[in-house]
Motif scaffolding. Structure first.
Motif, PDB file in Angstrom:
ATOM      1  N   PRO A  77       6.800  25.665 -15.715  1.00  0.00           N
ATOM      2  CA  PRO A  77       6.960  27.062 -16.153  1.00  0.00           C
ATOM      3  C   PRO A  77       6.756  28.090 -15.035  1.00  0.00           C
ATOM      4  CG  PRO A  77       5.682  25.831 -17.766  1.00  0.00           C
ATOM      5  CD  PRO A  77       5.861  24.928 -16.570  1.00  0.00           C
ATOM      6  N   THR A  78       6.001  27.696 -14.004  1.00  0.00           N
ATOM      7  CA  THR A  78       5.718  28.645 -12.918  1.00  0.00           C
ATOM      8  C   THR A  78       6.340  28.253 -11.582  1.00  0.00           C
ATOM      9  OG1 THR A  78       3.640  27.502 -12.447  1.00  0.00           O
ATOM     10  CG2 THR A  78       3.554  29.387 -13.963  1.00  0.00           C
ATOM     11  N   GLY A  79       7.193  27.235 -11.550  1.00  0.00           N
ATOM     12  CA  GLY A  79       7.804  26.811 -10.291  1.00  0.00           C
ATOM     13  C   GLY A  79       8.227  25.356 -10.318  1.00  0.00           C
ATOM     14  N   SER A  80       7.528  24.540  -9.521  1.00  0.00           N
ATOM     15  CA  SER A  80       7.891  23.123  -9.398  1.00  0.00           C
ATOM     16  C   SER A  80       6.667  22.251  -9.220  1.00  0.00           C
ATOM     17  CB  SER A  80       8.781  22.904  -8.163  1.00  0.00           C
ATOM     18  OG  SER A  80       9.953  23.629  -8.238  1.00  0.00           O
ATOM     19  N   ARG A  81       6.840  21.013  -9.606  1.00  0.00           N
ATOM     20  CA  ARG A  81       5.858  19.963  -9.322  1.00  0.00           C
ATOM     21  C   ARG A  81       6.527  19.031  -8.324  1.00  0.00           C
ATOM     22  NH1 ARG A  81       5.052  14.838 -12.276  1.00  0.00           N
ATOM     23  NH2 ARG A  81       3.028  14.022 -11.676  1.00  0.00           N
ATOM     24  N   LEU A  82       5.905  18.859  -7.161  1.00  0.00           N
ATOM     25  CA  LEU A  82       6.407  17.957  -6.129  1.00  0.00           C
ATOM     26  C   LEU A  82       5.484  16.749  -6.067  1.00  0.00           C
ATOM     27  CD1 LEU A  82       8.153  17.224  -3.621  1.00  0.00           C
ATOM     28  CD2 LEU A  82       6.506  18.545  -2.264  1.00  0.00           C
ATOM     29  N   VAL A  83       6.077  15.567  -6.219  1.00  0.00           N
ATOM     30  CA  VAL A  83       5.330  14.323  -6.058  1.00  0.00           C
ATOM     31  C   VAL A  83       5.985  13.562  -4.913  1.00  0.00           C
ATOM     32  CG1 VAL A  83       4.607  12.149  -7.111  1.00  0.00           C
ATOM     33  CG2 VAL A  83       4.685  14.244  -8.488  1.00  0.00           C
ATOM     34  N   PHE A  84       5.202  13.282  -3.901  1.00  0.00           N
ATOM     35  CA  PHE A  84       5.685  12.546  -2.736  1.00  0.00           C
ATOM     36  C   PHE A  84       4.934  11.226  -2.664  1.00  0.00           C
ATOM     37  CE2 PHE A  84       4.836  11.525   1.815  1.00  0.00           C
ATOM     38  CZ  PHE A  84       6.090  11.028   2.106  1.00  0.00           C
ATOM     39  N   THR A  85       5.693  10.129  -2.558  1.00  0.00           N
ATOM     40  CA  THR A  85       5.104   8.802  -2.435  1.00  0.00           C
ATOM     41  C   THR A  85       5.694   8.109  -1.214  1.00  0.00           C
ATOM     42  OG1 THR A  85       4.948   8.669  -4.836  1.00  0.00           O
ATOM     43  CG2 THR A  85       4.657   6.614  -3.615  1.00  0.00           C
ATOM     44  N   ASN A  86       4.807   7.534  -0.398  1.00  0.00           N
ATOM     45  CA  ASN A  86       5.214   6.773   0.784  1.00  0.00           C
ATOM     46  C   ASN A  86       4.672   5.354   0.619  1.00  0.00           C
ATOM     47  OD1 ASN A  86       4.386   7.056   4.361  1.00  0.00           O
ATOM     48  ND2 ASN A  86       5.857   5.765   3.358  1.00  0.00           N
ATOM     49  N   PRO A  90      12.754  24.374  -8.038  1.00  0.00           N
ATOM     50  CA  PRO A  90      13.110  23.095  -7.413  1.00  0.00           C
ATOM     51  C   PRO A  90      14.114  23.214  -6.269  1.00  0.00           C
ATOM     52  CG  PRO A  90      12.931  22.792  -9.764  1.00  0.00           C
ATOM     53  CD  PRO A  90      12.801  24.277  -9.504  1.00  0.00           C
ATOM     54  N   GLU A  91      15.116  24.067  -6.386  1.00  0.00           N
ATOM     55  CA  GLU A  91      16.124  24.188  -5.322  1.00  0.00           C
ATOM     56  C   GLU A  91      15.490  24.622  -4.001  1.00  0.00           C
ATOM     57  OE1 GLU A  91      19.562  23.520  -3.597  1.00  0.00           O
ATOM     58  OE2 GLU A  91      19.387  23.230  -5.764  1.00  0.00           O
ATOM     59  N   GLN A  92      14.527  25.520  -4.050  1.00  0.00           N
ATOM     60  CA  GLN A  92      13.849  25.952  -2.822  1.00  0.00           C
ATOM     61  C   GLN A  92      12.989  24.832  -2.236  1.00  0.00           C
ATOM     62  OE1 GLN A  92      11.689  29.596  -3.460  1.00  0.00           O
ATOM     63  NE2 GLN A  92      13.554  30.762  -3.892  1.00  0.00           N
ATOM     64  N   THR A 122       0.848  -1.184   0.000  1.00  0.00           N
ATOM     65  CA  THR A 122       0.000   0.000   0.000  1.00  0.00           C
ATOM     66  C   THR A 122       0.885   1.236   0.000  1.00  0.00           C
ATOM     67  OG1 THR A 122      -1.730  -1.168   1.199  1.00  0.00           O
ATOM     68  CG2 THR A 122      -1.809   1.236   1.273  1.00  0.00           C
ATOM     69  N   ALA A 123       0.468   2.231  -0.788  1.00  0.00           N
ATOM     70  CA  ALA A 123       1.240   3.469  -0.871  1.00  0.00           C
ATOM     71  C   ALA A 123       0.297   4.665  -0.831  1.00  0.00           C
ATOM     72  CB  ALA A 123       2.074   3.491  -2.154  1.00  0.00           C
ATOM     73  N   ILE A 124       0.882   5.809  -0.500  1.00  0.00           N
ATOM     74  CA  ILE A 124       0.180   7.085  -0.500  1.00  0.00           C
ATOM     75  C   ILE A 124       0.954   8.004  -1.438  1.00  0.00           C
ATOM     76  CG2 ILE A 124      -0.634   9.015   0.894  1.00  0.00           C
ATOM     77  CD1 ILE A 124       0.016   7.152   3.356  1.00  0.00           C
ATOM     78  N   ARG A 125       0.223   8.780  -2.233  1.00  0.00           N
ATOM     79  CA  ARG A 125       0.880   9.693  -3.172  1.00  0.00           C
ATOM     80  C   ARG A 125       0.232  11.065  -3.076  1.00  0.00           C
ATOM     81  NH1 ARG A 125       0.112  11.538  -8.490  1.00  0.00           N
ATOM     82  NH2 ARG A 125       2.021  11.695  -9.701  1.00  0.00           N
ATOM     83  N   PHE A 126       1.072  12.081  -3.009  1.00  0.00           N
ATOM     84  CA  PHE A 126       0.630  13.471  -3.018  1.00  0.00           C
ATOM     85  C   PHE A 126       1.301  14.182  -4.176  1.00  0.00           C
ATOM     86  CE2 PHE A 126       0.070  12.313   1.393  1.00  0.00           C
ATOM     87  CZ  PHE A 126      -1.094  12.978   1.781  1.00  0.00           C
ATOM     88  N   GLU A 127       0.594  15.123  -4.753  1.00  0.00           N
ATOM     89  CA  GLU A 127       1.178  15.963  -5.802  1.00  0.00           C
ATOM     90  C   GLU A 127       0.844  17.412  -5.485  1.00  0.00           C
ATOM     91  OE1 GLU A 127       0.878  16.748 -10.599  1.00  0.00           O
ATOM     92  OE2 GLU A 127       0.258  14.809  -9.793  1.00  0.00           O
ATOM     93  N   ARG A 128       1.852  18.263  -5.605  1.00  0.00           N
ATOM     94  CA  ARG A 128       1.670  19.694  -5.379  1.00  0.00           C
ATOM     95  C   ARG A 128       2.352  20.467  -6.494  1.00  0.00           C
ATOM     96  NH1 ARG A 128      -1.224  17.833  -2.080  1.00  0.00           N
ATOM     97  NH2 ARG A 128      -1.498  18.408   0.102  1.00  0.00           N
ATOM     98  N   LEU A 129       1.662  21.486  -7.013  1.00  0.00           N
ATOM     99  CA  LEU A 129       2.268  22.450  -7.920  1.00  0.00           C
ATOM    100  C   LEU A 129       2.617  23.655  -7.060  1.00  0.00           C
ATOM    101  CD1 LEU A 129      -0.082  22.109 -11.012  1.00  0.00           C
ATOM    102  CD2 LEU A 129       2.240  21.225 -10.727  1.00  0.00           C
TER     103      LEU A 129
END
Length: 167
Positions: free
Chosen positions: A111-120, A28-30, A16-23
């Protein structure tokens, strides 16, 4: 379920996994700093750990002061490693194993920042709901930190509020 919530799913190997996505409107460095800097982690991450290590290094995830205060949790006095750094490709991929779970942070530029995908990927499927609520609360703190917004709420209390969304 609201897109702010994590998605709980079965992996190809039956775990079982959990996934989050944030724009995020930040480069990316920040975002990398927000998920690796010990001072920032102390406000939201459920352990004390130094992630600035070479890949393959064994890690010790210590109990936080808040966990000690709230739940009476104690650290292993031997500080036996309970994790390992699997990947660290600044500022795009961070992956580590912690107590049988795998946590992967993927950051890509937009184009406007970053896409963060976190999976546990979880070791206990029954923990999916509480873990997802906790990670969502933590990600709210990460976003506030990145935006320069003061964190005026307690992530533990916020996770309790979010728990119903994952039942």
């Amino acid at each position: 379920m609201d897109s702010r919530h994590g998605t709980v799913f079965a992996t190809g190997d039956g775990r079982t996994a959990i996934r989050f996505e944030r724009l995020l409107p930040h480069p990316p460095e920040q975002v990398w700093e927000a998920i690796t800097d010990p001072a920032r982690l102390s406000a939201w991450f459920p352990a004390v750990v130094d992630l600035d290590r070479p890949v393959g290094t064994e890690l010790f995830f210590a109990v936080t002061e808040e966990q000690q205060r709230r739940f009476g949790m104690v650290d292993d006095p031997e500080r036996t490693p309970n994790g390992r750094l699997l990947r660290s490709e600044r500022p795009t991929v961070l992956e580590y194993e912690w107590a049988g779970e795998v946590l992967t942070w993927e950051i890509s530029p937009t184009p406007t920042g970053s896409r963060l995908v976190f999976t546990n990927v979880l070791s206990d499927p029954e923990a999916a709901g509480p873990a997802a609520a906790g990670w969502e609360a933590g990600l709210e703190v990460v976003e506030a930190q990145l935006d320069g917004t003061p964190v005026t709420w307690d992530p533990f209390t916020r996770a309790e509020e979010l728990a119903a969304a994952y039942e």
